[in-house]
Design an enzyme around this catalytic site. Structure first.
Site, mmCIF file in Angstrom:
data_model
loop_
_atom_site.group_PDB
_atom_site.id
_atom_site.type_symbol
_atom_site.label_atom_id
_atom_site.label_comp_id
_atom_site.label_asym_id
_atom_site.label_seq_id
_atom_site.Cartn_x
_atom_site.Cartn_y
_atom_site.Cartn_z
ATOM 1 N N CYS A 79 0.806 -1.223 0.000
ATOM 2 C CA CYS A 79 0.000 0.000 0.000
ATOM 3 C C CYS A 79 0.843 1.279 0.000
ATOM 4 O O CYS A 79 0.314 2.357 -0.262
ATOM 5 C CB CYS A 79 -0.959 -0.005 1.185
ATOM 6 S SG CYS A 79 -2.159 -1.355 1.119
ATOM 7 N N HIS A 104 -3.117 7.067 2.829
ATOM 8 C CA HIS A 104 -3.594 5.813 2.245
ATOM 9 C C HIS A 104 -4.891 5.407 2.913
ATOM 10 O O HIS A 104 -5.001 5.401 4.139
ATOM 11 C CB HIS A 104 -2.536 4.730 2.414
ATOM 12 C CG HIS A 104 -3.070 3.353 2.263
ATOM 13 N ND1 HIS A 104 -3.710 2.938 1.117
ATOM 14 C CD2 HIS A 104 -3.096 2.298 3.120
ATOM 15 C CE1 HIS A 104 -4.100 1.687 1.272
ATOM 16 N NE2 HIS A 104 -3.747 1.264 2.471
ATOM 17 N N ASN A 140 -10.447 0.221 0.741
ATOM 18 C CA ASN A 140 -8.987 0.251 0.650
ATOM 19 C C ASN A 140 -8.587 -0.256 -0.734
ATOM 20 O O ASN A 140 -8.719 -1.441 -1.030
ATOM 21 C CB ASN A 140 -8.408 -0.636 1.751
ATOM 22 C CG ASN A 140 -6.887 -0.665 1.774
ATOM 23 O OD1 ASN A 140 -6.237 -0.282 0.802
ATOM 24 N ND2 ASN A 140 -6.321 -1.131 2.870
#
Length: 337
Positions: free
Chosen positions: A112, A253, A283
């Site tokens: 990520c 993020h 996500n």
């Protein structure tokens, strides 16, 4: 020495939107829409259609960024955890499909944190004179690696791709990168994993069918993420010569709303400068930050040149933060059936 500045922004999302109730029903999860919303902040996410690969989303997002910038890239970096194949890398195929068959292209794997790692790498390439217009893509199809029956991860992830085109620019140009902070701790590698598929546990062994799914130790990750995101953001701010009070935009993020709120609170950032898309997209891993850059909310709210901080945490463990000014680019958005 020139800086790299964001001059084009593109995104691509699958058309299908999946709400929490559908996720619960699909995996027969001991959960509910209310629990998922309260614990994660996620209401729905996008899912790629069967047969759609990461490279497909990446091509559309990249083409949109190129259109936004009205310029051709001379280097392609693709951040992803879900490449089309273990070998070869996906980036060369993406470049070929974009009509860039001889442009250098590579995949970058930092989970990520990957998009910010790639952004910092692209900036370094521009500063070194290795290229002038690098294209940075963050793309993932986590629906291909998430176990629908895993209560800890099934509701978290969505699919998507975002991209930015950079160009050499003067220090004060909108979108110019000011500073970056990168870090890792391999001692935490077991917290976020896909165990099988590499040389440590090749596919052909098939000793544990469940080893091909993405796994995450959520409680342990939470504490690590909050600490490293906060510390990395502080270092990037200091390197840019900014204080938290100088920021007009904070984009983290899009992992979990509680993580995002904890980091922003620790940095002393008011809600007005916090931007995200977690509620609607979940996500999206390496794609999450560029998808926020392309989102209508910050695009309407922020003027070019606004001090902006991007920060991310991912498997590895890895973390990264980038300080830049808000770009003047107008995003181009695509939807993939």
């Amino acid at each position: 020495m020139p800086r790299a500045a964001v001059v084009g922004i593109g995104s691509c999302l699958p058309a299908r939107s999946v709400d929490n109730e559908e996720v619960v029903a699909e995996g027969r999860l001991d959960s509910s829409d209310e629990w998922i919303r309260r614990r994660t902040g996620i209401h729905r996410r996008r899912r790629a259609a069967p047969g759609t690969a990461t490279g497909d989303l990446a091509v559309y997002a990249a083409a949109a960024a190129i259109e936004s910038a009205d310029a051709a890239p001379d280097f392609v970096l693709l951040a992803t955890t879900t490449p089309d194949h273990p070998c070869p890398a996906t980036a060369p195929a993406v470049a070929h499909r974009l009509g860039l068959p001889r442009v250098p292209a590579l995949d970058l794997s930092a989970v990520c944190s990957g998009f910010l790692y790639a952004l910092a790498t692209a900036d370094a390439l521009v500063r070194a004179g290795a290229c002038r217009r690098p294209l940075v893509i963050g793309a993932d199809t986590y629906s291909t690696i998430v176990d629908p029956a895993d209560r800890d991860t099934a509701a978290l992830f969505g699919d998507g791709a975002g991209a930015v085109l950079l160009a050499a620019a003067a220090d004060g140009a909108p979108g110019a990168l000011r500073a970056a902070d990168l870090g890792s701790d391999g001692g935490g590698a077991a917290l976020i994993t896909v165990a099988a598929g590499g040389s440590r546990q090749p596919d052909r062994q098939r000793l544990d069918p469940d080893a091909h799914w993405f796994r995450m130790r959520g409680r342990s990750v939470y504490g690590q993420a909050v600490r490293h995101l906060t510390d990395s953001a502080g270092r990037a701010l200091a390197a840019a010569g900014w204080r938290a009070a100088d920021l007009g935009a904070f984009v983290a993020h899009q992992a979990n709303q509680r993580i995002l709120d904890s980091v922003a609170d620790r940095l002393g950032l008011p809600p007005a400068v916090r931007f995200g898309n977690l509620r609607e997209l979940g996500n999206t891993a390496a794609a999450s930050i560029p998808l926020v850059l392309a989102d209508d909310g910050p695009q309407r709210a922020l003027a070019p040149g606004t001090p902006t901080l991007l920060t991310a945490f991912g498997g590895g463990l890895t973390w990264a933060s980038v300080a830049l000014t808000w770009p003047a680019a107008t995003p181009v958005r695509r939807t993939l059936p």
